[in-house]
Design a protein around this motif. Structure first.
Motif, short mmCIF file in Angstrom:
data_model
loop_
_atom_site.label_atom_id
_atom_site.label_comp_id
_atom_site.label_asym_id
_atom_site.label_seq_id
_atom_site.Cartn_x
_atom_site.Cartn_y
_atom_site.Cartn_z
N GLY A 263 -5.78 -84.93 -11.46
CA GLY A 263 -6.39 -85.75 -12.43
C GLY A 263 -7.35 -85.36 -13.58
O GLY A 263 -7.66 -85.77 -14.38
N VAL A 264 -7.63 -83.88 -13.42
CA VAL A 264 -8.81 -83.20 -14.07
C VAL A 264 -7.77 -82.16 -14.98
O VAL A 264 -7.36 -81.25 -14.66
N ILE A 265 -7.81 -82.50 -16.30
CA ILE A 265 -7.15 -81.68 -17.30
C ILE A 265 -7.87 -80.60 -18.01
O ILE A 265 -6.96 -79.81 -18.37
N TYR A 266 -9.09 -80.53 -17.96
CA TYR A 266 -9.78 -79.43 -18.55
C TYR A 266 -10.91 -79.21 -17.56
O TYR A 266 -11.37 -79.79 -16.97
N ASN A 267 -11.45 -77.67 -17.62
CA ASN A 267 -12.72 -77.19 -16.91
C ASN A 267 -13.83 -77.98 -17.60
O ASN A 267 -13.93 -77.66 -18.65
N THR A 268 -14.63 -78.82 -16.84
CA THR A 268 -15.72 -79.32 -17.51
C THR A 268 -16.73 -78.58 -17.88
O THR A 268 -17.63 -78.93 -18.39
N GLU A 269 -16.73 -77.17 -17.37
CA GLU A 269 -17.78 -76.31 -17.75
C GLU A 269 -17.37 -75.52 -19.12
O GLU A 269 -18.47 -75.36 -19.83
N THR A 270 -16.12 -75.02 -19.04
CA THR A 270 -15.76 -74.30 -20.44
C THR A 270 -14.93 -75.00 -21.39
O THR A 270 -14.83 -74.77 -22.66
N ALA A 272 -11.84 -75.33 -21.32
CA ALA A 272 -10.21 -74.79 -21.33
C ALA A 272 -9.69 -75.75 -20.52
O ALA A 272 -9.70 -76.31 -19.58
N PRO A 273 -8.30 -75.74 -20.94
CA PRO A 273 -7.07 -76.73 -20.17
C PRO A 273 -6.94 -76.05 -18.98
O PRO A 273 -6.96 -74.62 -18.65
N ARG A 274 -6.46 -76.86 -17.84
CA ARG A 274 -6.23 -76.38 -16.67
C ARG A 274 -4.85 -77.27 -15.96
O ARG A 274 -4.61 -78.34 -16.49
N ASP A 275 -4.40 -76.75 -14.96
CA ASP A 275 -3.16 -77.41 -14.43
C ASP A 275 -3.70 -78.51 -13.18
O ASP A 275 -4.46 -78.03 -12.36
N MET A 276 -3.10 -79.55 -13.53
CA MET A 276 -3.70 -80.73 -12.49
C MET A 276 -3.11 -80.44 -11.07
O MET A 276 -3.40 -81.02 -10.16
N LEU A 277 -1.95 -79.91 -11.11
CA LEU A 277 -1.15 -79.71 -9.69
C LEU A 277 -2.15 -78.47 -8.90
O LEU A 277 -2.20 -77.48 -8.98
N VAL A 278 -2.50 -79.35 -7.67
CA VAL A 278 -3.31 -78.42 -6.71
C VAL A 278 -2.49 -77.94 -5.67
O VAL A 278 -2.66 -76.68 -5.38
N MET A 279 -1.36 -78.55 -5.36
CA MET A 279 -0.52 -78.09 -4.19
C MET A 279 0.74 -78.90 -4.38
O MET A 279 0.88 -80.02 -4.91
N GLU A 280 1.96 -78.09 -4.04
CA GLU A 280 3.11 -78.72 -4.23
C GLU A 280 4.00 -77.81 -2.95
O GLU A 280 4.12 -76.61 -2.87
N THR A 281 4.42 -78.64 -2.03
CA THR A 281 5.13 -78.05 -0.93
C THR A 281 6.53 -77.70 -1.21
O THR A 281 7.04 -77.92 -2.08
N GLY A 282 7.21 -76.80 -0.34
CA GLY A 282 8.49 -76.34 -0.46
C GLY A 282 9.23 -77.46 0.08
O GLY A 282 8.81 -78.77 0.36
N GLU A 283 10.62 -77.33 0.54
CA GLU A 283 11.61 -78.46 0.96
C GLU A 283 11.46 -78.56 2.78
O GLU A 283 11.84 -79.52 3.16
N GLU A 284 10.81 -77.54 3.32
CA GLU A 284 10.99 -77.60 4.74
C GLU A 284 9.95 -78.46 5.24
O GLU A 284 8.91 -79.08 4.87
N MET A 296 -15.52 -82.56 -8.58
CA MET A 296 -14.89 -82.02 -9.90
C MET A 296 -14.46 -83.37 -10.67
O MET A 296 -14.79 -83.37 -11.96
N LEU A 297 -13.81 -84.21 -10.11
CA LEU A 297 -13.05 -85.35 -10.76
C LEU A 297 -14.17 -86.43 -11.34
O LEU A 297 -14.13 -86.85 -12.32
N ARG A 298 -15.06 -86.31 -10.48
CA ARG A 298 -16.34 -87.48 -10.73
C ARG A 298 -16.96 -86.94 -11.97
O ARG A 298 -17.30 -87.39 -12.89
N LYS A 299 -17.01 -85.56 -12.07
CA LYS A 299 -17.84 -85.03 -13.17
C LYS A 299 -16.82 -85.12 -14.59
O LYS A 299 -17.55 -85.34 -15.66
N TYR A 300 -15.89 -84.98 -14.53
CA TYR A 300 -14.87 -85.27 -15.57
C TYR A 300 -14.67 -86.50 -15.88
O TYR A 300 -14.72 -86.77 -17.13
#
Length: 325
Positions: A263-270, A272-284, A296-300
Motif C-alpha cells: 500500500g505504499v506507493i512512494y519512498n517516504t524519505e525521497t 521516489a515512486p516504488r512498487d507496492m508488490l512485496v511478494m508474489e509466489t509462483g504456481e507451486e 513504513m505504512l504508518r509513516k506513509y
C-alpha cells in the motif's frame, strides 16, 4: 543551475509529502488510524499456506496444522490459508453433503487451530465451510497468538451466478469487521475480504474507513493480471496492505500467485515512486513467507492525506442504492 532547480523541485516534492495539517490528522483519527499502540520499526512476517487439500476435513486439518508449524519455524507472525480450506473449496449442490461437511465454530477443526495458534505463539487465519442456518457460509476465523478468536468474517459477495457449481447454495455474510490483532511485534488493525469480495471496491474502502491497516484475503480462483491489478488498486486507493493466499496450480482451476501489496506507493524519505508488490509466489505448492513493514505504512499514511481529505461522501449516495440489473 539545472542541478539547483532540480534540488528545489525535490524540496517542493518533500514539502508536499510532509504537509499534514491538524484537520487531516483528525480525519484519520476519526477512522481509527492512530488508535493502536504504535511500535517503532514494526515489521510482521506473513506466511502464505499455498497448499493442495488432502480430501477430508480431518486430513485438511492435519495438513494445515503441519503447515502452520512449518510457518512458525520460519518465524511467521501470521499464517494465512486459502479460501474454504476445510473442504478444499468444494461444496456440491447437495444438502446432505453440505450438512455432513460444514464445520461449526465449536468443532474439533476450529478448536485445533485455536490451540495451535496458542501453542505456536502465532496468529492463524483459518478458513472453513461454516455450519450456519439456513445455509452454510464461506468463513475465515482469525485467531491471535493466544488462541483467542479475534473475528469471524463470512464472505459478503458470494459467487451466485445461477450455475450448478457456484456459491448460490451458501448464505452471504452480513458485515465487514476490523479488529486489533496482538502479535509478538505489536498491535495492528486487521480485517478480511474473501476472493470475490475483491471485485467490489466498496469492500476494501469500508475496511479502510473502519481503520484496517492489513486485509487478509483467502482466495480460490486464477490470479491473472487483471485480478492481481484489482488487489494492487485496492491497496493503492486505501493506503493499506493486502495479503492474498491462493491454492496452487491445478486445484480447481487455481494457479497460485499469492501476493502481498503493502500500500505504499512512494519512498517516504525521497518521494521516489516504488512498487507496492512485496511478494508474489509462483504456481507451486508451499509455505511462503514475506515481511510486511508496518512502520513504513504508518509513516506513509501520516504524510499522505488525499485518501480522506478530498473525499466527497455527500455525493456518493447512488452507490448505496439497490438497483435491479
Amino acid at each position: 543551475m539545472i542541478k539547483l532547480a532540480a534540488e528545489k523541485g525535490m524540496d517542493s516534492i518533500k514539502a508536499n509529502i510532509y504537509s499534514f495539517n491538524a484537520q487531516s490528522q483528525r480525519m484519520f483519527e476519526s477512522v481509527g488510524f492512530y488508535k493502536v499502540d504504535e511500535v517503532p520499526y514494526m515489521k510482521l512476517k506473513i506466511a502464505f499456506l499455498q497448499l493442495v487439500p488432502d480430501g477430508t476435513i480431518e486430513d485438511n486439518m492435519k495438513k494445515g496444522i503441519k503447515a502452520c508449524r512449518k510457518a512458525r519455524e520460519k518465524d511467521a507472525d501470521i499464517a494465512l490459508f486459502p479460501e474454504m480450506w476445510s473442504s478444499g473449496y468444494v461444496f456440491p449442490h447437495n444438502e446432505k453433503w453440505l450438512e455432513q461437511n460444514s464445520v461449526s465454530l465449536d468443532s474439533m477443526y476450529v478448536k485445533k487451530f485455536s490451540e495451535t495458534a496458542s501453542e505456536l505463539n502465532m496468529a492463524i487465519a483459518i478458513t472453513l465451510l461454516e455450519k450456519h442456518e439456513p445455509k452454510p457460509r464461506n468463513t475465515v476465523c482469525l485467531f491471535d497468538r493466544h488462541g483467542k478468536l479475534i473475528y469471524r468474517y463470512s464472505k459478503i459477495h458470494i459467487c451466485d451466478f445461477g450455475e450448478d457449481d457456484d456459491e448460490g447454495i451458501l448464505d452471504a455474510g452480513d458485515d465487514f469487521c476490523v479488529e486489533e490483532l496482538d502479535t509478538k511485534e505489536g498491535m495492528i488493525k486487521v480485517g478480511s475480504m474473501i476472493c470475490y469480495d475483491r471485485e467490489f471496491p466498496e469492500s476494501a474502502r469500508v475496511l479502510m474507513m473502519k481503520g484496517a491497516e492489513l486485509i487478509l484475503v483467502p482466495n480460490a480462483c486464477p490470479m491473472e493480471i487483471n485480478r492481481l491489478s484489482q488487489l494492487r488498486g485496492r491497496a493503492y486507493e486505501n493506503m493499506l496492505a493486502i495479503a492474498t493466499c491462493n491454492y496452487p496450480a491445478l486445484h480447481r482451476g487455481c494457479n497460485g500467485h499469492s501476493t502481498l501489496f503493502d500500500g505504499v506507493i512512494y519512498n517516504t524519505e525521497t518521494g521516489a515512486p516504488r512498487d507496492m508488490l512485496v511478494m508474489e509466489t509462483g504456481e507451486e505448492e508451499g509455505v511462503f513467507l514475506t515481511e510486511f513493514n508496518v512502520d513504513m505504512l504508518r509513516k506513509y499514511r501520516k504524510s499522505e492525506i488525499v485518501g480522506l481529505k478530498n473525499r466527497r461522501p455527500e455525493l456518493y449516495g447512488l452507490i448505496t442504492e439497490h438497483r435491479e440489473v
